[in-house]
Write an enzyme that holds these catalytic residues in place. Structure first.
Site, PDB file in Angstrom:
ATOM      1  N   CYS A 140      -2.082  -1.832 -10.166  1.00  0.00           N
ATOM      2  CA  CYS A 140      -2.472  -0.459  -9.796  1.00  0.00           C
ATOM      3  C   CYS A 140      -3.377   0.134 -10.873  1.00  0.00           C
ATOM      4  CB  CYS A 140      -1.235   0.411  -9.609  1.00  0.00           C
ATOM      5  SG  CYS A 140      -1.656   2.107  -9.121  1.00  0.00           S
ATOM      6  N   MET A 164       0.851  -1.193   0.000  1.00  0.00           N
ATOM      7  CA  MET A 164       0.000   0.000   0.000  1.00  0.00           C
ATOM      8  C   MET A 164       0.883   1.238   0.000  1.00  0.00           C
ATOM      9  SD  MET A 164      -2.876  -1.241   2.761  1.00  0.00           S
ATOM     10  CE  MET A 164      -1.694  -1.974   3.907  1.00  0.00           C
ATOM     11  N   VAL A 165       0.731   2.070  -1.004  1.00  0.00           N
ATOM     12  CA  VAL A 165       1.570   3.265  -1.144  1.00  0.00           C
ATOM     13  C   VAL A 165       1.440   4.151   0.088  1.00  0.00           C
ATOM     14  CG1 VAL A 165       1.963   5.363  -2.495  1.00  0.00           C
ATOM     15  CG2 VAL A 165       1.453   3.213  -3.666  1.00  0.00           C
ATOM     16  N   LYS A 168       1.453  -9.296  -8.976  1.00  0.00           N
ATOM     17  CA  LYS A 168       0.114  -8.968  -8.462  1.00  0.00           C
ATOM     18  C   LYS A 168      -0.680  -8.378  -9.617  1.00  0.00           C
ATOM     19  CE  LYS A 168      -2.294  -6.643  -4.663  1.00  0.00           C
ATOM     20  NZ  LYS A 168      -3.254  -5.809  -5.368  1.00  0.00           N
ATOM     21  N   GLY A 196      -9.322  -8.946  -2.275  1.00  0.00           N
ATOM     22  CA  GLY A 196     -10.640  -8.348  -2.556  1.00  0.00           C
ATOM     23  C   GLY A 196     -11.737  -8.927  -1.688  1.00  0.00           C
ATOM     24  N   ASN A 197     -12.586  -8.052  -1.129  1.00  0.00           N
ATOM     25  CA  ASN A 197     -13.742  -8.442  -0.283  1.00  0.00           C
ATOM     26  C   ASN A 197     -13.318  -8.960   1.095  1.00  0.00           C
ATOM     27  OD1 ASN A 197     -15.084  -7.963  -2.674  1.00  0.00           O
ATOM     28  ND2 ASN A 197     -15.680 -10.084  -3.032  1.00  0.00           N
ATOM     29  N   ALA A 254      -5.990  -5.256   2.313  1.00  0.00           N
ATOM     30  CA  ALA A 254      -5.478  -3.877   2.245  1.00  0.00           C
ATOM     31  C   ALA A 254      -6.328  -2.989   3.150  1.00  0.00           C
ATOM     32  CB  ALA A 254      -5.483  -3.380   0.806  1.00  0.00           C
ATOM     33  N   GLU A 255      -7.482  -2.544   2.664  1.00  0.00           N
ATOM     34  CA  GLU A 255      -8.330  -1.633   3.454  1.00  0.00           C
ATOM     35  C   GLU A 255      -8.784  -2.269   4.758  1.00  0.00           C
ATOM     36  OE1 GLU A 255     -11.133   0.997   2.251  1.00  0.00           O
ATOM     37  OE2 GLU A 255      -9.999   1.809   0.570  1.00  0.00           O
TER      38      GLU A 255
END
Length: 486
Positions: free
Chosen positions: A108, A24-25, A147, A209-210, A232-233
């Site tokens: 990205c 993650m940037v 990725k 994802g998810n 990530a999030e």
């Protein structure tokens, strides 16, 4: 020791990692990776690094990798974005001694990646990607991984993954969204695509994802058969996600701030992490949100964090029995929990009339700000207005610039070619010409170089000097003749 590949690499080097923190940037820096590892993460990626910058800039290497050596931070994969095989491999060679694998970012979807021609915007250039991975696989002492994002078609996604595997990719992370699915249009990631890739390749596959909680991780592994799951999030809002816990926000924030004291990072990274951790609480305490945005020191951030903790503890002390979380949240706002990104319709609703009535300003179309009304200006523009009350944001009052004949960018006012500096430089170099307006003196420097070379030859050989005097005299006569003819 021979380089491990595929399943052996995942099992031995990556220690059969199932729980993975995404690259993650400005967010997966050392301090955050260490916090995540303390709470269940088994493998971490560095933030995406630009191969070209990493190759040419020693400070960039030191700030992003060399200065961060930490025995606890392994296994670790360094991710690069690149679009040139040689540049990618040379950068990877400089990084390989500090990590367990090198990852090529092909996922990205942001506009900056489109402009820089990297990330998901390389997914149609299979020949280039094959050359990059083949060369990296041949030259590096550590495995190469990728990725990716999916194509809308499952068949094309599967062929894409098989091409990368054939080229030498030893582990594949598949984000189950297309490059168009981002921001409010992110939607739901397709585990069906991920499952199809997992069945079609023999190398380890991670899913992305998810993922908002541990039950999502377990369900994803069960449905897709992947070796591991990347978050990530979900990880940013709850670093204890892989432990299956939802701790108090201030516990995670305080622990992170302690690690930052030991392993410093830019203040902007720290601020961004606290905005994520305290996301739901900052909707309640808007004033503290403003303070967190303005604070200039780590001590100041620690103070805001302490104040948020005190406010939440007060709220807990005054809580009534049987009271439930507000705003449809699964937990009270002081508990780490997922943030569900609103879709386009929900966002419009949030930023529409209802938002205005409540006095909560949402994002608006730019045309609403055209009249320069301070009530409709963004917060950033309002700050500029405070510093300079005469400043206007009316687009019609902006100065109109003459455009470059070549590319359409603003041209230099004194350019002899009527071009911007970039185009002028190319033309002046090609034609060995001068442009005083841009300070480009190719012709002058070339003539000085010739003059210097001539003087050096004269010094080394006096005989040439005598002949040169005759030649110069003849040249002067010819020039005078030409002038009189004109």
């Amino acid at each position: 020791m021979p380089k491990l590949r595929g399943e052996a690499f995942w099992r031995e080097t990556l220690q059969s990692a199932h729980y993975v923190v995404a690259p993650m940037v400005d967010q997966s820096e050392l301090a955050w990776r260490l916090l995540s590892r303390r709470h269940g993460a088994q493998l971490c990626y560095t933030p995406m690094l630009h191969a070209q910058v990493f190759l040419r800039d020693a400070n960039y290497r030191r700030e992003n990798l060399y200065g961060e050596a930490c025995p606890e931070d392994r296994p670790l994969i360094v991710q690069f974005c690149a679009n040139d095989p040689e540049v990618f491999v040379q950068a990877a060679l400089l990084a390989q001694d500090y990590c367990d694998a090198i990852d090529l970012n092909l996922g990205c979807p942001q506009m900056i990646a489109k402009r820089g021609h990297y990330g998901a915007f390389l997914q149609e250039e299979w020949d280039l990607l094959q050359r990059m991975i083949l060369l990296a696989n041949e030259k590096l002492s550590v495995p190469i991984t990728c990725k990716i994002r999916v194509f809308p078609e499952i068949d094309k996604t599967v062929k894409y993954a098989q091409m990368l595997e054939k080229a030498g990719c030893q582990l594949l992370t598949v984000h189950g969204r297309t490059k168009e699915q981002k921001g409010p249009l992110a939607g739901v990631a397709s585990w069906e695509h991920i499952q199809a890739v997992r069945k079609a390749v023999s190398i380890p596959v991670f899913a992305n994802g998810n993922i908002q909680c541990l039950s999502d991780v377990e369900e994803c592994i069960r449905k897709t058969g992947v070796h591991g799951v990347m978050s990530a999030e979900g990880n940013l809002h709850n670093p204890a996600l892989f432990e299956g816990r939802n701790p108090l926000v201030w516990e995670m924030a305080e622990e992170y701030l302690e690690i930052v004291q030991k392993y410093p990072c830019p203040l902007s990274y720290v601020r961004a992490h606290l905005f994520k951790l305290w996301h739901h609480t900052l909707q309640v305490y808007q004033q503290l949100r403003e303070e967190l945005a303005k604070v200039k020191t780590l001590e100041g951030i620690v103070d805001v964090n302490r104040e948020l903790k005190l406010r939440c503890q007060e709220e807990i002390a005054n809580q009534k029995e049987g009271e439930k979380p507000k705003e449809g949240l699964p937990f009270f706002h002081w508990i780490c929990q997922p943030y569900i990104r609103p879709g386009p319709k929900e966002r419009c609703k949030e930023n529409g009339a209802s938002g205005t009535e409540k006095g909560v300003r949402g994002k608006r179309a730019l045309e609403e700000e055209e009249d320069g009304n301070s009530e409709l200006l963004s917060k950033n523009k309002q700050k500029k207005k405070l510093r300079n009350p005469n400043k206007s944001f009316d687009p019609s009052l902006k100065p109109k610039y003459a455009k470059c004949d070549q590319c359409g960018n603003p041209k230099g006012n004194k350019c002899v070619f009527n071009m911007c500096r970039g185009c002028c430089k190319k033309r002046a170099f090609k034609e060995t010409a001068d442009c005083p307006g841009h300070g480009l003196l190719f012709k002058t420097k070339y003539e000085k170089s010739l003059s210097w070379q001539s003087s050096q030859r004269v010094i080394q050989n006096p005989e040439i000097s005598r002949r040169g005097d005759v030649d110069v005299g003849e040249t002067a006569v010819l020039k005078e003749a030409g002038d009189s003819a004109v």
